[in-house]
Write a protein that holds these residues in place. Structure first.
Motif, PDB file in Angstrom:
ATOM      1  N   LYS A  22       0.832  -1.213   0.000  1.00 18.78           N
ATOM      2  CA  LYS A  22       0.000   0.000   0.000  1.00 18.78           C
ATOM      3  C   LYS A  22       0.864   1.258   0.000  1.00 18.78           C
ATOM      4  CE  LYS A  22      -4.072   0.133   0.205  1.00 18.78           C
ATOM      5  NZ  LYS A  22      -4.970   0.284  -0.930  1.00 18.78           N
ATOM      6  N   SER A  26       0.689   0.928  -4.421  1.00 18.48           N
ATOM      7  CA  SER A  26      -0.758   1.026  -4.599  1.00 18.48           C
ATOM      8  C   SER A  26      -1.159   1.963  -5.739  1.00 18.48           C
ATOM      9  CB  SER A  26      -1.426   1.464  -3.304  1.00 18.48           C
ATOM     10  OG  SER A  26      -1.002   2.768  -2.960  1.00 18.48           O
ATOM     11  N   ARG A  27      -0.372   2.972  -6.037  1.00 19.30           N
ATOM     12  CA  ARG A  27      -0.736   3.925  -7.089  1.00 19.30           C
ATOM     13  C   ARG A  27      -0.084   3.619  -8.430  1.00 19.30           C
ATOM     14  NH1 ARG A  27      -0.145   8.287  -2.739  1.00 19.30           N
ATOM     15  NH2 ARG A  27      -2.276   8.448  -1.991  1.00 19.30           N
ATOM     16  N   GLU A  28       0.687   2.551  -8.476  1.00 18.54           N
ATOM     17  CA  GLU A  28       1.358   2.185  -9.722  1.00 18.54           C
ATOM     18  C   GLU A  28       0.361   1.611 -10.719  1.00 18.54           C
ATOM     19  OE1 GLU A  28       4.578   2.488 -10.739  1.00 18.54           O
ATOM     20  OE2 GLU A  28       4.930   3.656  -8.916  1.00 18.54           O
ATOM     21  N   THR A  29       0.593   1.882 -11.991  1.00 16.17           N
ATOM     22  CA  THR A  29      -0.283   1.355 -13.038  1.00 16.17           C
ATOM     23  C   THR A  29       0.325   0.137 -13.725  1.00 16.17           C
ATOM     24  OG1 THR A  29       0.686   2.899 -14.617  1.00 16.17           O
ATOM     25  CG2 THR A  29      -1.317   3.600 -13.468  1.00 16.17           C
ATOM     26  N   ASN A  34       2.669  -5.189  -9.912  1.00 14.31           N
ATOM     27  CA  ASN A  34       1.813  -5.348  -8.734  1.00 14.31           C
ATOM     28  C   ASN A  34       1.498  -6.821  -8.494  1.00 14.31           C
ATOM     29  OD1 ASN A  34       1.745  -2.629  -8.310  1.00 14.31           O
ATOM     30  ND2 ASN A  34      -0.275  -2.322  -9.197  1.00 14.31           N
TER      31      ASN A  34
END
Length: 75
Positions: A22, A26-29, A34
């Motif tokens: 997190k 968590s903000r990775e595309t 992930n």
């Protein structure tokens, strides 16, 4: 009893890995990164509690060890 301790260790490691996920990912595309992190951390969480880490310490007082090294025996 050992299974309960193992399960608690696995749960603690999973929580730590989830918090790391997190915080970092968590903000990775990059969904493949992930997915790799989540699957790898799940597998590692079940393996890490099986590893034991031992720390060897000397029971000698450092002052005694130095005097033994210099003079050869205890005084």
């Amino acid at each position: 009893m050992e299974m309960i301790i193992y399960s608690l260790k696995v749960a603690a490691i999973l929580i730590a890995f989830y918090l790391l996920y997190k915080w970092v990912m968590s903000r990775e595309t990059h969904h493949s990164a992930n997915r790799f992190l989540l699957l790898g951390s799940a597998a590692l969480a079940f393996v890490l509690p099986l590893c034991s880490i031992s720390i060897h310490t000397s029971s000698l007082n450092p002052t005694v060890a130095i005097s033994q090294a210099l003079w050869g025996s205890k005084r």
